[in-house]
Design an enzyme around this catalytic site. Structure first.
Site, PDB file in Angstrom:
ATOM      1  CE  LYS A  44      34.271  21.321  -3.476  1.00  0.00           C
ATOM      2  NZ  LYS A  44      34.997  20.952  -4.695  1.00  0.00           N
ATOM      3  NE  ARG A  69      -2.610  -1.798   3.132  1.00  0.00           N
ATOM      4  CZ  ARG A  69      -3.016  -1.794   4.401  1.00  0.00           C
ATOM      5  NH1 ARG A  69      -3.906  -0.920   4.812  1.00  0.00           N
ATOM      6  NH2 ARG A  69      -2.520  -2.663   5.260  1.00  0.00           N
ATOM      7  CG  ASN A  99      36.813  25.138  -7.491  1.00  0.00           C
ATOM      8  OD1 ASN A  99      36.109  25.715  -8.311  1.00  0.00           O
ATOM      9  ND2 ASN A  99      36.371  24.140  -6.759  1.00  0.00           N
ATOM     10  CG  ASN A 106      -0.247  -0.974   7.279  1.00  0.00           C
ATOM     11  OD1 ASN A 106       0.649  -1.823   7.305  1.00  0.00           O
ATOM     12  ND2 ASN A 106      -1.082  -0.810   8.271  1.00  0.00           N
TER      13      ASN A 106
HETATM   14  C1  UD1 Z   1      -0.484  -8.746  13.319  1.00  0.00           C
HETATM   15  C2  UD1 Z   1      -1.025  -9.600  14.439  1.00  0.00           C
HETATM   16  C3  UD1 Z   1      -2.228  -8.916  15.063  1.00  0.00           C
HETATM   17  C4  UD1 Z   1      -1.851  -7.539  15.542  1.00  0.00           C
HETATM   18  C5  UD1 Z   1      -1.235  -6.738  14.409  1.00  0.00           C
HETATM   19  C6  UD1 Z   1      -0.701  -5.419  14.901  1.00  0.00           C
HETATM   20  C7  UD1 Z   1      -0.539 -11.908  13.836  1.00  0.00           C
HETATM   21  C8  UD1 Z   1      -1.076 -13.161  13.300  1.00  0.00           C
HETATM   22  N1  UD1 Z   1      -1.383 -10.897  13.923  1.00  0.00           N
HETATM   23  O1  UD1 Z   1      -1.493  -8.583  12.327  1.00  0.00           O
HETATM   24  O2  UD1 Z   1      -2.714  -9.667  16.142  1.00  0.00           O
HETATM   25  O3  UD1 Z   1      -2.976  -6.850  16.060  1.00  0.00           O
HETATM   26  O4  UD1 Z   1      -0.152  -7.458  13.837  1.00  0.00           O
HETATM   27  O5  UD1 Z   1      -0.292  -4.648  13.821  1.00  0.00           O
HETATM   28  O6  UD1 Z   1       0.606 -11.842  14.208  1.00  0.00           O
HETATM   29  N2  UD1 Z   1       5.662  -9.917   8.630  1.00  0.00           N
HETATM   30  C9  UD1 Z   1       6.750 -10.628   8.200  1.00  0.00           C
HETATM   31  N3  UD1 Z   1       6.555 -11.833   7.613  1.00  0.00           N
HETATM   32  C10 UD1 Z   1       5.341 -12.381   7.451  1.00  0.00           C
HETATM   33  C11 UD1 Z   1       4.215 -11.655   7.904  1.00  0.00           C
HETATM   34  C12 UD1 Z   1       4.405 -10.421   8.491  1.00  0.00           C
HETATM   35  O7  UD1 Z   1       7.888 -10.174   8.344  1.00  0.00           O
HETATM   36  O8  UD1 Z   1       5.257 -13.480   6.918  1.00  0.00           O
HETATM   37  C13 UD1 Z   1       5.876  -8.600   9.252  1.00  0.00           C
HETATM   38  C14 UD1 Z   1       5.305  -7.485   8.410  1.00  0.00           C
HETATM   39  O9  UD1 Z   1       6.295  -6.950   7.539  1.00  0.00           O
HETATM   40  C15 UD1 Z   1       4.876  -6.476   9.470  1.00  0.00           C
HETATM   41  C16 UD1 Z   1       4.559  -7.337  10.679  1.00  0.00           C
HETATM   42  O10 UD1 Z   1       5.180  -8.576  10.468  1.00  0.00           O
HETATM   43  O11 UD1 Z   1       5.923  -5.600   9.823  1.00  0.00           O
HETATM   44  C17 UD1 Z   1       3.070  -7.501  10.895  1.00  0.00           C
HETATM   45  O12 UD1 Z   1       2.491  -8.048   9.749  1.00  0.00           O
HETATM   46  P1  UD1 Z   1       1.014  -7.656   9.322  1.00  0.00           P
HETATM   47  O13 UD1 Z   1       0.637  -8.494   8.175  1.00  0.00           O
HETATM   48  O14 UD1 Z   1       0.879  -6.191   9.243  1.00  0.00           O
HETATM   49  O15 UD1 Z   1       0.218  -8.102  10.642  1.00  0.00           O
HETATM   50  P2  UD1 Z   1      -1.181  -8.748  10.758  1.00  0.00           P
HETATM   51  O16 UD1 Z   1      -1.061 -10.209  10.445  1.00  0.00           O
HETATM   52  O17 UD1 Z   1      -2.187  -7.960  10.041  1.00  0.00           O
HETATM   53 CA    CA Z   2       0.096  -4.167   9.868  1.00  0.00          CA
END
Ligand code: UD1
Ligand code: CA
Length: 457
Positions: free
Chosen positions: A350, A16, A385, A227
């Site tokens: 500079k 996004r 220069n 996001n």
């Molecule tokens: C997650 C939580 C949710 C919480 C929310 C807060 C889980 C299942 N859910 O939601 O309870 O309220 O965060 O923002 O954990 N990421 C990875 N690898 C992956 C998936 C995610 O590195 O495979 C990283 C993303 O880059 C991000 C973070 O983890 O920085 C959270 O991922 P995102 O998909 O935003 O979280 P949700 O699953 O929506």
């Molecule tokens: Ca998130």
């Protein structure tokens, strides 16, 4: 001694943002989101930092040096992301702090308090939670009849009743290493999103008779995740206010503070006034009683006390005390300006040194030069220069007087106390106490206009 190891999740695509730059490499107040998270982790006492990366991994490896990286090739969920750090966690006795790379507003203070609660309560896991106005999309904190956390339910998997819960999972946790690794082994992806949820570890730890806690924070802005560009700008506003309020507490005044952006590493001395439209970036240090701005950008520079800088740009440079810069001056990287110096309008410097009490009042370019003390540079002096291939050095000695519209063709040296007549193009050394004139003398042709008949027009 037990270690605190921070695992930062940052493998997501950040779709996004609609950007070629990795999401966590976007900046607020001049610093990347990831660096804020790293700073908070370090200040909270983290001994080791591991970032889990996937999308745009190379950008991140290049830009951050002193942390470890593990690659998550496919993004199969937050639990799967933490699993990738397993080889670096195995056999360790301490605590793992899980943070997100896109949640830059979390403070070290909050992390420290949560860590204390985690240790005091001898928890295997402590989740940082918050009450929010609109919990849509977040995991909900489910508590039992004693008010203890019993599980986290993702929005998509939640019942109507659970969706009414306004306490949400921030995504930040403290885990004891053995309990975390044991729970990770048992995670599956049997849920509405087909992901390995880190949140499922809570129930697993509880079912092993471990203890789980929820640490509820008051200020829900700290867990704001980014996001899209709108959230990026909202987070920047919060961070900007936070930084500026801190400087105000320390005795710095701001005129129209909402128009200035001060980086998180910037230091400003007391009784300095920051005028509208000022950007202070990177490792910049401003002294006491300075007037900075309006409309000024200073990046990675050191400025002494009692300095005035207006409508100017200063990059990677140093300025002594009581010096005045601008309006409309440009100090480029490697400039070292002394004390009580005047750098006036439309002056560019500079990679040059300018000695104490020297005046460069207007319309002058100084590049690759060493200008001494008590020098007067007239209006429109140009240090030539660059010969088209190479840059050369120029030296102007103490107390020299360089007239208006003089070219100093480098390499060249003007010795102390020398004078240079206006309009001269200097190609050879000017000796001490000498006057150099290097231009054609004026010729007068009397009545030339009349003889040409031009007076009749
Ligand atoms: C997650 C939580 C949710 C919480 C929310 C807060 C889980 C299942 N859910 O939601 O309870 O309220 O965060 O923002 O954990 N990421 C990875 N690898 C992956 C998936 C995610 O590195 O495979 C990283 C993303 O880059 C991000 C973070 O983890 O920085 C959270 O991922 P995102 O998909 O935003 O979280 P949700 O699953 O929506
Ligand atoms: Ca998130």
């Amino acid at each position: 001694m037990r270690d605190l190891i921070t695992v930062i999740l940052a493998a997501g695509a950040g779709t996004r943002m609609r950007s070629n730059t990795a999401k966590v490499m976007h900046k607020i107040c001049g610093q990347t989101l990831l660096d804020y998270v790293i700073d908070a982790a370090k200040k909270a006492g983290s001994d080791e930092i591991i970032a889990v990366i996937g999308h745009q991994a190379d950008q991140m490896r290049e830009s951050v040096k002193d942390i470890a990286f593990v690659l998550q090739k496919e993004q199969l969920g937050t639990g799967h992301a933490v699993m990738q750090a397993r080889p670096l966690l195995e056999g360790k006795a301490g605590t793992v702090l899980v943070l997100y790379g896109d949640t830059p507003l979390i403070t070290a203070q909050t992390l420290k308090k949560a860590y204390e609660a985690h240790l005091d309560n001898k928890n295997q896991v402590t989740v940082i939670t918050a009450r929010v106005h609109d919990p849509t999309g977040y995991g909900r904190i489910v508590r039992d009849q004693d008010g203890m956390i019993s599980s986290i339910v993702e929005h998509k998997d939640a019942t109507e009743e659970q969706r009414a819960i306004d306490e949400i999972n921030s995504g930040m946790y403290f885990f004891e290493v053995p309990a975390l690794l044991k729970a990770l082994d048992r995670l599956d992806n049997a849920n509405s999103q087909g992901e390995y949820y880190l949140t499922d570890t809570i129930e697993m730890i509880l079912s092993d008779n471990g203890s789980a806690g929820a640490f509820l924070i008051d200020d829900c802005t700290e867990i704001l995740g980014i996001n899209d560009r709108l959230q990026l700008s909202e987070a920047e506003k919060i961070m900007r206010d936070r930084i500026i309020h801190e400087h105000m507490k320390n005795g710095v005044s701001f005129i129209l503070p909402e128009t200035s952006v001060i980086g998180p590493k910037v230091e400003i001395g007391r009784d300095t006034v920051i005028y509208p439209g000022t950007l202070l970036e990177g490792n910049t240090r401003i002294g006491e009683q300075c007037h900075i701005g309006p409309y000024t950008r200073i990046s990675n520079s050191a400025v002494g006390n009692d300095v005035h800088i207006m409508n100017s740009v200063v990059l990677d440079s140093q300025i002594g005390y009581m010096t005045k810069v601008g309006p409309f001056a440009y100090l480029r990287p490697g400039s070292k300006i002394g004390n009580n110096v005047k750098i006036g309008d439309f002056v560019e410097v500079k990679k040059s040194e300018i000695g104490d009490n020297t005046k460069v009042s207007h319309l002058t370019y100084i590049g690759d030069a060493r200008v001494g003390k008590n020098v007067n540079m007239g209006c429109g002096v140009v240090v030539v220069n660059y010969d088209g291939t190479n840059k050369h050095q120029t030296v102007v000695g103490d107390h020299a007087f360089v007239g208006c519209n003089v070219n100093l063709v480098s390499p060249v040296e003007v010795k102390p106390f020398a004078y240079i007549a206006a309009g001269s193009t200097i190609t050879d050394e000017v000796p001490e106490y000498a006057l150099a004139i290097a231009r054609n003398r004026q010729t007068i042709i009397s009545d030339w206009v009349k003889k040409k008949g031009l007076d009749k027009r």
